[in-house]
Scaffold this motif. Structure first.
Motif, PDB file in Angstrom:
ATOM      1  N   GLY A 168       0.816  -1.213   0.000  1.00 18.72           N
ATOM      2  CA  GLY A 168       0.000   0.000   0.000  1.00 18.72           C
ATOM      3  C   GLY A 168       0.846   1.257   0.000  1.00 18.72           C
ATOM      4  N   GLY A 171       0.914   4.653   3.223  1.00 21.19           N
ATOM      5  CA  GLY A 171       1.700   4.904   4.424  1.00 21.19           C
ATOM      6  C   GLY A 171       2.199   3.642   5.090  1.00 21.19           C
ATOM      7  N   GLU A 199      -4.999  12.777   1.223  1.00 23.01           N
ATOM      8  CA  GLU A 199      -3.682  13.420   1.076  1.00 23.01           C
ATOM      9  C   GLU A 199      -3.523  14.722   1.877  1.00 23.01           C
ATOM     10  OE1 GLU A 199      -0.665  13.228  -2.499  1.00 23.01           O
ATOM     11  OE2 GLU A 199      -2.181  14.735  -2.897  1.00 23.01           O
ATOM     12  N   GLY A 200      -3.395  14.553   3.192  1.00 20.77           N
ATOM     13  CA  GLY A 200      -3.307  15.743   4.036  1.00 20.77           C
ATOM     14  C   GLY A 200      -1.908  16.140   4.450  1.00 20.77           C
ATOM     15  N   PHE A 284      -6.815  16.398   8.400  1.00 18.17           N
ATOM     16  CA  PHE A 284      -5.750  15.408   8.178  1.00 18.17           C
ATOM     17  C   PHE A 284      -6.188  14.040   8.696  1.00 18.17           C
ATOM     18  CE2 PHE A 284      -1.625  13.648   9.982  1.00 18.17           C
ATOM     19  CZ  PHE A 284      -1.133  13.200   8.770  1.00 18.17           C
ATOM     20  N   GLY A 287      -7.828  11.133   6.691  1.00 16.36           N
ATOM     21  CA  GLY A 287      -7.085  10.198   5.849  1.00 16.36           C
ATOM     22  C   GLY A 287      -6.920   8.854   6.532  1.00 16.36           C
ATOM     23  N   GLU A 289      -7.999   5.503   7.972  1.00 16.31           N
ATOM     24  CA  GLU A 289      -9.074   4.753   7.319  1.00 16.31           C
ATOM     25  C   GLU A 289     -10.381   4.669   8.102  1.00 16.31           C
ATOM     26  OE1 GLU A 289      -6.956   1.196   6.382  1.00 16.31           O
ATOM     27  OE2 GLU A 289      -7.202   0.304   8.353  1.00 16.31           O
ATOM     28  N   ASN A 324      -5.000   3.367  -1.192  1.00 19.33           N
ATOM     29  CA  ASN A 324      -4.574   4.698  -1.579  1.00 19.33           C
ATOM     30  C   ASN A 324      -4.695   4.892  -3.113  1.00 19.33           C
ATOM     31  OD1 ASN A 324      -1.632   5.871  -2.644  1.00 19.33           O
ATOM     32  ND2 ASN A 324      -2.652   7.154  -1.136  1.00 19.33           N
ATOM     33  N   THR A 327      -1.863   3.281  -4.985  1.00 18.78           N
ATOM     34  CA  THR A 327      -1.996   1.818  -4.952  1.00 18.78           C
ATOM     35  C   THR A 327      -2.922   1.377  -6.092  1.00 18.78           C
ATOM     36  OG1 THR A 327      -1.852   1.970  -2.534  1.00 18.78           O
ATOM     37  CG2 THR A 327      -2.512  -0.155  -3.453  1.00 18.78           C
ATOM     38  N   GLY A 503      -2.963   6.236  14.302  1.00 17.33           N
ATOM     39  CA  GLY A 503      -1.653   6.540  13.730  1.00 17.33           C
ATOM     40  C   GLY A 503      -1.255   7.998  13.858  1.00 17.33           C
TER      41      GLY A 503
END
Ligand SMILES: Cc1cc2nc3c(=O)[nH]c(=O)nc-3n(C[C@H](O)[C@H](O)[C@H](O)COP(=O)(O)O)c2cc1C
Ligand code: SF4
Ligand code: FES
Length: 559
Positions: A168, A171, A199-200, A284, A287, A289, A324, A327, A503
């Motif tokens: 992926g 990240g 995409e932050g 942000f 992003g 999931e 993503n 991906t 995360g």
């Protein structure tokens, strides 16, 4: 639509193609420098020069070298013009008759910025009109989807993706094929796929550029994924700050439905694949999931604990595949050329290429696609051309979740595992280059401020910890901190990393930890040189942010 019709569209497009194509980049970077006006002036000049029968001006996506934009390329001779203005248009067109356009800056197609790149995902970037499905089909588009639906079982598709080694690009670098396999075998008749285009990361624009330059490549990848995992509904989650990407995606979806490559019974099969766009508001954390899924469901975008992972319980409790943008953009090339071909690029554990947004204090800024395993030195020095005003000091990969890698480690190969070993991450592909004028404590503070502002506040370690870490950094930058503050900062980093829910919090300490690891003297300088009892800020050539002093005052009053 059947295969004959697909071929017919491609053939008609090839026949309609003029001998000369003037490619004018109209992605957002070049649009911001008047490329729409340039395109109009080029079109007018073609008519004025009597060249309308043999030349056409084509609006294309990003050519990569955005720092030199607006870019114009003449196909087939490959003449490249950079920093084009509307007034250059007549000379560019006049030069088609032979001769030169001496006053228009010429780009070099053999420039190291281009020469070291391998284009898999960006194959069509700067070559086709992203707003016309016919151009995508003429470049081979949707033939892979047809092949998949008629010649391959879902299990065979998944196996191909597993064998390719694709991980992926959003990240974490989890195996894409294994994720697909989990969704495929998760029980449930209703499944979803989601393309993460949030995409932050500050400094990142890879996904925006892919969506603007080749939206059908992403849609075709999504359609193949939907077939493989057994989903009929897909969502493209794109941040609202990307209006051009959204606009081009909307057009692409409409065209896909009109031509029967999206929607019901595609390519005369019983397969139905519907794709809708969901526009994010720019947080942000959306992003992440699980927060993204909450946002799609119409709830506040806040992460939740995993497991269950989306592959088992995602949108509305149904198995959901989230990948993503990049991906998904890799899927068509992999299936079209085979897993073995794809796996021949890259390293043992990181296959294929990676798109990076190369920015910061570097000569050549723009979008690059390089094979995994290339070293940071090759990227920074060969493609990037080094820092314009001095020596490169460090590179930040992975945005606010990543780390600062010092120049002494620039022989590190760019792959998931090597970057993790040096305390950073691949991330989604932001690469910010810093020169000697940059103070690394300022950098750490900048990213911490970003995380503090973007923390959703759901869990205490992140909500309070990022605030506290930012205050401590402010105190350090103001020359008011002691060694005890530095120790406290390190402890906070560990605590926030280990106890945050998602995360964002888990990785927020990374820029601090990596700068502490590689540039301890820059922290020490703020502390060691402080005269006893002197609360005045000390100056170490860093950029004194106005907020630094007030932040330190707040920190003092709260401790
Ligand atoms: C705070 C945060 C922000 C994220 N932002 C993005 C993003 O903008 N785009 C993205 O693809 N993944 C992002 N991710 C990773 C996603 O949660 C998820 O792992 C990814 O979309 C999965 O796709 P992949 O397997 O293709 O990488 C983010 C994760 C975190 C924790
Ligand atoms: S770690 Fe931060 S962003 Fe993630 S859930 Fe906790 S408060 Fe929200
Ligand atoms: S936006 Fe035009 S070259 Fe990148």
């Amino acid at each position: 639509m059947d295969l004959a019709e697909l071929r017919d569209i491609a053939e008609k497009q090839r026949l309609a193609r003029k001998r000369i194509r003037i490619h004018c980049c109209t992605s957002s970077g070049c649009q911001a420098s008047r490329s729409l006006e340039i395109k109009q002036r080029l079109t007018d000049a073609v008519v004025a020069e009597g060249l309308a029968d043999e030349a056409q001006v084509v609006s294309v996506g990003c050519m990569g070298f955005c720092g030199q934009g607006p870019m114009v390329e003449v196909d087939p001779d490959g003449t490249l013009y950079e920093k084009v203005t509307p007034d250059h248009a007549p000379a560019i067109v006049a030069a088609l008759k032979g001769g030169d356009a001496p006053d228009v800056p010429r780009g070099d197609p053999q420039h190291p910025f281009f020469a070291r790149q391998v284009h898999i995902v960006r194959k069509n970037g700067g070559k086709i009109d992203p707003e016309r499905i016919e151009e995508y089909i003429a470049a081979g588009g949707y033939a892979t989807l047809h092949h998949v639906l008629h010649e391959m079982t879902p299990a065979e598709v998944i196996d191909e993706i597993i064998q390719s080694g694709l991980r992926g690009r959003g990240g974490a670098g989890y195996s894409t094929g294994l994720k697909w396999a989990t969704v495929a075998k998760s029980p449930g008749t209703r499944k979803f796929i989601v393309c993460n285009g949030d995409e932050g990361d500050p400094g990142a624009f890879m996904d925006r550029s892919i969506l603007e330059s080749d939206p059908h490549l992403v849609l075709e990848g999504m359609a193949i994924a939907a077939y493989a995992v057994g989903a009929e509904q897909g969502y493209l989650y794109v941040r609202g700050e990307y209006p051009l990407a959204i606009n081009r995606l909307q057009k692409a979806i409409q065209q896909g439905k009109k031509h029967g490559v999206l929607g019901s019974q595609i390519f005369e099969t019983n397969v139905n694949i519907r794709v809708d766009i969901r526009i994010g508001a720019g947080a942000f954390v959306c992003g992440e999931e699980t927060a993204l899924m909450a946002s799609i469901e119409g709830r506040r975008g806040m992460p939740r604990a995993r497991p269950p992972y989306p592959a088992e319980s995602g949108l509305w409790g149904c198995p959901t595949l989230i990948n993503n943008v990049e991906t998904f953009a890799n899927i068509v090339p992999i299936v079209a050329n085979g897993a073995e071909w794809y796996a021949s690029f890259g390293t043992a554990k990181s296959k294929g290429t990676k798109v990076f947004a190369l920015t910061g204090q570097i000569r050549n800024t723009g979008l690059i696609e390089v094979p995994m395993g290339i070293t940071l030195r090759e990227i920074v020095e060969d493609l990037g051309g080094g820092a314009p005003g001095g020596q490169v000091k460090a590179v930040q990969t992975g945005g606010p979740s990543g780390g600062c890698i010092p120049a002494s480690l620039f022989d590190t190969p760019v792959d998931y595992d090597s970057l993790a070993q040096v305390g950073s991450i691949m991330g989604s592909g932001g690469m910010v280059v810093m020169d000697e004028s940059t103070n690394m404590v300022d950098v750490a503070s900048y990213y911490m401020e970003f995380c503090k502002d973007e923390s959703c506040g759901k869990c205490i370690p992140c909500r309070v910890g990022t605030e506290q870490m930012h205050r401590l950094l402010g105190k350090i930058r103001a020359g008011q901190a002691t060694q005890a503050d530095l120790d406290r900062l390190t402890q906070l980093c560990r605590m926030v990393r280990e106890t945050s829910l998602c995360g964002l919090g888990q990785s927020a300490p990374n820029p601090v930890l990596s700068t502490l690891r590689y540039f301890p003297e820059e922290y020490a300088a703020f502390i060691d040189t402080k005269p006893a009892g002197d609360a005045q800020p000390v100056h170490h050539g860093h950029t004194e942010a106005p907020e630094a002093r007030s932040a330190s005052r707040e920190a003092d009053s709260s401790q």
